[in-house]
Design a protein around this motif. Sequence first.
Motif, mmCIF file in Angstrom:
data_model
loop_
_atom_site.group_PDB
_atom_site.id
_atom_site.type_symbol
_atom_site.label_atom_id
_atom_site.label_comp_id
_atom_site.label_asym_id
_atom_site.label_seq_id
_atom_site.Cartn_x
_atom_site.Cartn_y
_atom_site.Cartn_z
ATOM 1 N N LEU A 1 0.814 -1.214 0.000
ATOM 2 C CA LEU A 1 0.000 0.000 0.000
ATOM 3 C C LEU A 1 0.848 1.265 0.000
ATOM 4 O O LEU A 1 0.409 2.317 0.454
ATOM 5 C CB LEU A 1 -0.962 0.003 1.194
ATOM 6 N N CYS A 2 2.069 1.157 -0.486
ATOM 7 C CA CYS A 2 2.912 2.336 -0.664
ATOM 8 C C CYS A 2 2.602 2.977 -2.013
ATOM 9 O O CYS A 2 2.186 2.303 -2.942
ATOM 10 C CB CYS A 2 4.390 1.944 -0.629
ATOM 11 N N PRO A 3 2.846 4.289 -2.147
ATOM 12 C CA PRO A 3 2.662 4.924 -3.456
ATOM 13 C C PRO A 3 3.674 4.400 -4.463
ATOM 14 O O PRO A 3 4.700 3.824 -4.081
ATOM 15 C CB PRO A 3 2.871 6.408 -3.161
ATOM 16 N N PHE A 4 3.401 4.614 -5.737
ATOM 17 C CA PHE A 4 4.294 4.135 -6.780
ATOM 18 C C PHE A 4 5.701 4.697 -6.557
ATOM 19 O O PHE A 4 5.877 5.872 -6.250
ATOM 20 C CB PHE A 4 3.787 4.555 -8.156
ATOM 21 N N GLY A 5 6.702 3.822 -6.731
ATOM 22 C CA GLY A 5 8.083 4.245 -6.546
ATOM 23 C C GLY A 5 8.578 4.107 -5.125
ATOM 24 O O GLY A 5 9.694 4.537 -4.808
ATOM 25 N N HIS A 6 7.756 3.484 -4.256
ATOM 26 C CA HIS A 6 8.129 3.298 -2.856
ATOM 27 C C HIS A 6 7.881 1.850 -2.433
ATOM 28 O O HIS A 6 7.181 1.099 -3.122
ATOM 29 C CB HIS A 6 7.329 4.242 -1.953
ATOM 30 N N PHE A 7 8.445 1.470 -1.297
ATOM 31 C CA PHE A 7 8.273 0.102 -0.793
ATOM 32 C C PHE A 7 8.357 0.086 0.719
ATOM 33 O O PHE A 7 8.880 1.013 1.349
ATOM 34 C CB PHE A 7 9.347 -0.824 -1.378
ATOM 35 N N LYS A 8 7.799 -0.983 1.304
ATOM 36 C CA LYS A 8 7.980 -1.297 2.724
ATOM 37 C C LYS A 8 8.604 -2.679 2.814
ATOM 38 O O LYS A 8 8.273 -3.559 2.035
ATOM 39 C CB LYS A 8 6.643 -1.279 3.463
ATOM 40 N N LEU A 9 9.456 -2.866 3.794
ATOM 41 C CA LEU A 9 10.151 -4.145 3.917
ATOM 42 C C LEU A 9 10.243 -4.532 5.376
ATOM 43 O O LEU A 9 10.557 -3.701 6.242
ATOM 44 C CB LEU A 9 11.555 -4.043 3.312
ATOM 45 N N GLY A 10 9.981 -5.827 5.649
ATOM 46 C CA GLY A 10 10.107 -6.335 7.008
ATOM 47 C C GLY A 10 9.126 -5.679 7.954
ATOM 48 O O GLY A 10 7.963 -5.433 7.620
ATOM 49 N N ALA A 11 9.607 -5.358 9.155
ATOM 50 C CA ALA A 11 8.741 -4.788 10.187
ATOM 51 C C ALA A 11 8.628 -3.274 10.088
ATOM 52 O O ALA A 11 7.913 -2.648 10.869
ATOM 53 C CB ALA A 11 9.271 -5.166 11.567
ATOM 54 N N VAL A 12 9.339 -2.669 9.126
ATOM 55 C CA VAL A 12 9.310 -1.216 8.964
ATOM 56 C C VAL A 12 7.928 -0.767 8.514
ATOM 57 O O VAL A 12 7.355 -1.327 7.580
ATOM 58 C CB VAL A 12 10.377 -0.761 7.939
ATOM 59 N N ARG A 13 7.380 0.251 9.179
ATOM 60 C CA ARG A 13 6.036 0.717 8.846
ATOM 61 C C ARG A 13 6.023 1.791 7.768
ATOM 62 O O ARG A 13 5.052 1.927 7.039
ATOM 63 C CB ARG A 13 5.356 1.263 10.103
ATOM 64 N N ASN A 14 7.094 2.555 7.695
ATOM 65 C CA ASN A 14 7.137 3.663 6.747
ATOM 66 C C ASN A 14 7.571 3.200 5.364
ATOM 67 O O ASN A 14 8.347 2.251 5.222
ATOM 68 C CB ASN A 14 8.088 4.749 7.244
ATOM 69 N N CYS A 15 7.066 3.869 4.342
ATOM 70 C CA CYS A 15 7.453 3.570 2.965
ATOM 71 C C CYS A 15 8.761 4.288 2.632
ATOM 72 O O CYS A 15 8.954 5.448 2.999
ATOM 73 C CB CYS A 15 6.368 4.024 1.998
ATOM 74 N N SER A 16 9.647 3.586 1.931
ATOM 75 C CA SER A 16 10.915 4.161 1.478
ATOM 76 C C SER A 16 10.884 4.264 -0.045
ATOM 77 O O SER A 16 10.311 3.410 -0.712
ATOM 78 C CB SER A 16 12.093 3.282 1.905
ATOM 79 N N PRO A 17 11.516 5.288 -0.602
ATOM 80 C CA PRO A 17 11.601 5.366 -2.074
ATOM 81 C C PRO A 17 12.523 4.273 -2.602
ATOM 82 O O PRO A 17 13.425 3.814 -1.899
ATOM 83 C CB PRO A 17 12.186 6.756 -2.322
ATOM 84 N N TRP A 18 12.280 3.827 -3.830
ATOM 85 C CA TRP A 18 13.178 2.855 -4.434
ATOM 86 C C TRP A 18 14.623 3.340 -4.320
ATOM 87 O O TRP A 18 14.914 4.528 -4.524
ATOM 88 C CB TRP A 18 12.827 2.662 -5.909
ATOM 89 N N LEU A 19 15.520 2.436 -3.983
ATOM 90 C CA LEU A 19 16.919 2.801 -3.785
ATOM 91 C C LEU A 19 17.563 3.181 -5.117
ATOM 92 O O LEU A 19 17.352 2.519 -6.138
ATOM 93 C CB LEU A 19 17.686 1.640 -3.144
ATOM 94 N N SER A 20 18.362 4.211 -5.086
ATOM 95 C CA SER A 20 19.065 4.705 -6.270
ATOM 96 C C SER A 20 20.404 3.989 -6.435
ATOM 97 O O SER A 20 20.801 3.174 -5.591
ATOM 98 C CB SER A 20 19.312 6.205 -6.133
ATOM 99 N N CYS A 21 21.110 4.317 -7.513
ATOM 100 C CA CYS A 21 22.452 3.742 -7.728
ATOM 101 C C CYS A 21 23.334 4.001 -6.525
ATOM 102 O O CYS A 21 24.013 3.098 -6.011
ATOM 103 C CB CYS A 21 23.097 4.349 -8.977
ATOM 104 N N GLU A 22 23.336 5.252 -6.070
ATOM 105 C CA GLU A 22 24.194 5.627 -4.936
ATOM 106 C C GLU A 22 23.830 4.846 -3.688
ATOM 107 O O GLU A 22 24.709 4.330 -2.979
ATOM 108 C CB GLU A 22 24.063 7.136 -4.683
#
Length: 353
Positions: free
Chosen positions: A56-77
């Motif tokens: 249920l994250c917006p496009f371009g974001h994800f949640k993983l494991g027990a983390v509740r907040n959505c993170s943006p897709w990781l960049s090259c850096e």
Amino acid sequence: MERKPHFVRREFPPREVSSLSVGLLLAAVLLLNALLYLYLNKFYSSLGRAESDPSLCPFGHFKLGAVRNCSPWLSCEAINREVRKLKCVGEGAVKKVFLSEWKENKVVLSQLTNSELKEDFLHGLKMLKALQSKHVVRLLGYCEQEFTILTEYHPLGSLRRLNETLHIPKYKGMNTWHRRLMLAIDYVSIIRYLHGSPLGTLVMCDSNDLDKVLSQYLLSSDFHILVNDLDALPLVNRSAGKLVKCGHRELQGEFVAPEQRWPYGEEVPFEDDLMPPYDEKTDIWKIPDVSNFFLGHVEGSDIVRLHLFDIHAACKKKDPAERPSAQEVLDTYRKVLTLLIHEAAMPGTREML
């Protein structure tokens, strides 16, 4: 005159079941039906939940494991700085796959190995981004410049290991006709999703034999199926007269659909330019063989096969136009599951009444 004894024959009315017994039996039936309804409603809700990102994250974001907040897709850096490779766990024609770690979470890092196939790699990335849903492995990040993709890790691995997994003591309770049929429903749900995807009608071309099909999918820890490899996913556009061909080499064997085989006989050498294109009904042809693998040889699986006989026969029609759609197959699978669960929950109820 001696009077003979007179015997009176009494007619006893048929034995009646007390109204209390009937009431209790009907209450039990209604309770079982209610429980069955709640179970199937929950099951179908999980199947029919939003096709968008399951986190249920917006496009371009994800949640993983027990983390509740959505993170943006990781960049090259971010990938280069925060992701640590642990070991290589697989290698195919296009990419090498590494079990890796990001912020104490196991993740999967895929890297291009053959520069000649970079278009396939980038096509797979494009599909992965566009098709994020409950059916597709979760994308965590990517780096186009370095041909790198980061996805969620699923420890049970690909479907090729399904039978081995079901023989592990921890998972033996899952080795039932019911759970196996649910996996088949998951698989057909994915085919249905691809045929009606946001991008249009997509064909699963990496499917020339059963082993190849199974390698394209992952088994999640909660025993659902996710499609993992989207490198070969061409688009059918009927309105534009655009059909597809799965590769440029001759395909053989009963697993692939008849229209995917060279139609001009052995006396005519194969030429890709002469090979007629086809549509998504090639995926329908393969459903019975894949489902047969899912059903296995557990108690009750033959009864399931019997109930699926007609729809599977329709999937094997030589004329692609006569085969059912993925939605029709999915509807039939769900009806069979409902029927068999109902019969298993209330054996002999009709006779009791």
